[in-house]
Enzyme design. Structure first.
Site, short mmCIF file in Angstrom:
data_model
loop_
_atom_site.label_atom_id
_atom_site.label_comp_id
_atom_site.label_asym_id
_atom_site.label_seq_id
_atom_site.Cartn_x
_atom_site.Cartn_y
_atom_site.Cartn_z
N TRP A 1 -9.29 30.32 24.62
CA TRP A 1 -10.33 29.73 23.79
C TRP A 1 -11.65 29.54 24.54
CZ3 TRP A 1 -10.29 30.25 18.91
CH2 TRP A 1 -11.28 29.63 18.14
N SER B 1 -1.90 32.26 23.93
CA SER B 1 -3.28 31.84 24.17
C SER B 1 -3.29 30.32 24.26
CB SER B 1 -4.15 32.33 23.00
OG SER B 1 -5.49 31.95 23.17
N CYS B 2 -4.40 29.75 24.78
CA CYS B 2 -4.52 28.29 24.87
C CYS B 2 -5.99 27.95 25.08
CB CYS B 2 -3.64 27.72 25.99
SG CYS B 2 -4.04 28.36 27.62
N GLY B 3 -6.29 26.93 25.87
CA GLY B 3 -7.67 26.58 26.13
C GLY B 3 -8.33 27.47 27.17
#
Length: 283
Positions: A268, A239-241
């Protein structure tokens, strides 16, 4: 890049194979909105010979308010066909920053069933540093048929992440910077809470880069993943932004031999919205 061949190729490999009839080169650069850079214009000014430009903000879902969510199979196939990318091609993706968004494009091709795809190690910066050729010629690709075969093992959605909070079957690894993960700074996108998915682990994607911008050797990467708390016997969700740099972690995990890696597409941008999703802060 056939099965068993690395998902990463060197600048020397690409230069040696640039004129091969089955090799296609793709500039998959993406800049964050606050960087005020136009990736497509920079591509037009200077690109590897015959490279086409893949725009993740164009080849994306039409019906989502979230940034560059996955497109439908039909849209993906039709867009890449027009770029001359299709069945039987060996596709090499690079980006203008080194390794930021090229891995997202690599992952998208894999997700839609095209296994013969690799990332250029070190990207355009390494290519230029080694004085390899670029030009500003316009590229007019011939359309090529692309057969999409969606692999849902490679992607996760919000409901699956919510279920995983209970089952704990999969490990979640977040590629954002440590301050964003801990919630000690505000998110760059307006309207998002700060923090991380409960129980997730943090490994900023930049830790996979060597000082000169290539990826670190697989043996070093494996140690870094294990130090971040990853168990190689359990599946991982990255996962990330907004689902871009999460793919850098997915690429690193594949290079180190992890067999079960998926990516949370909403990341996110979706989880951090005001709402029912639980958020943890602290490291």
């Amino acid at each position: 890049m056939h099965d068993g061949l690395s998902p990463l190729v060197s600048t020397q490999w690409l230069q040696d194979h640039l004129s091969a009839p089955d090799v296609r080169v793709v500039d998959g650069t993406y800049y964050l909105p606050n960087e005020n850079k136009n990736a497509r214009e920079l591509y037009q000014d200077s690109h590897i010979e015959n490279a086409v430009f893949f725009d993740i903000d164009d080849i994306c879902a039409d019906d989502s308010s979230l940034p560059h969510m996955l497109p439908s199979e039909i849209k993906f196939a039709s867009r890449v066909r027009k770029l001359g990318l299709g069945d039987g091609n060996r596709i090499v993706v690079y980006d203008q920053r080194g390794l930021f968004s090229a891995a997202r494009v690599w992952w998208m091709f894999k997700l839609f069933g095209h296994r013969d795809v690799a990332v250029l190690d070190g990207g355009l910066p390494k290519w230029l540093k080694e004085s390899r050729p670029v030009d500003d010629n316009r590229v007019y690709p011939e359309e090529r048929h692309f057969t999409p075969r969606f692999n849902n093992f490679l992607v996760r959605d919000k409901e699956q992440i919510l279920r995983n909070l209970t089952t704990g079957r999969e490990q979640v690894l977040d590629a954002r910077a440590a301050e964003r993960f801990s919630g000690s700074v505000a998110e760059p996108r307006a309207g998002l809470r700060s923090g991380h998915i409960p129980g997730s682990k943090n490994l900023p994607f930049t830790r996979l880069h060597s000082p000169e911008g290539s990826l670190k050797p697989a043996s070093e990467l494996k140690i870094i993943f294990e130090e971040s708390g990853i168990d190689y016997n359990k599946p991982v969700i990255t996962s990330c932004g907004s689902g871009v740099t999460a793919a850098v972690l997915a690429l690193g995990l594949e290079l180190t031999g992890h067999k079960s890696v998926s990516l949370y597409d909403g990341s996110w941008s979706e989880w951090g919205l005001e709402g029912e999703t639980p958020v943890e802060t602290g490291s």
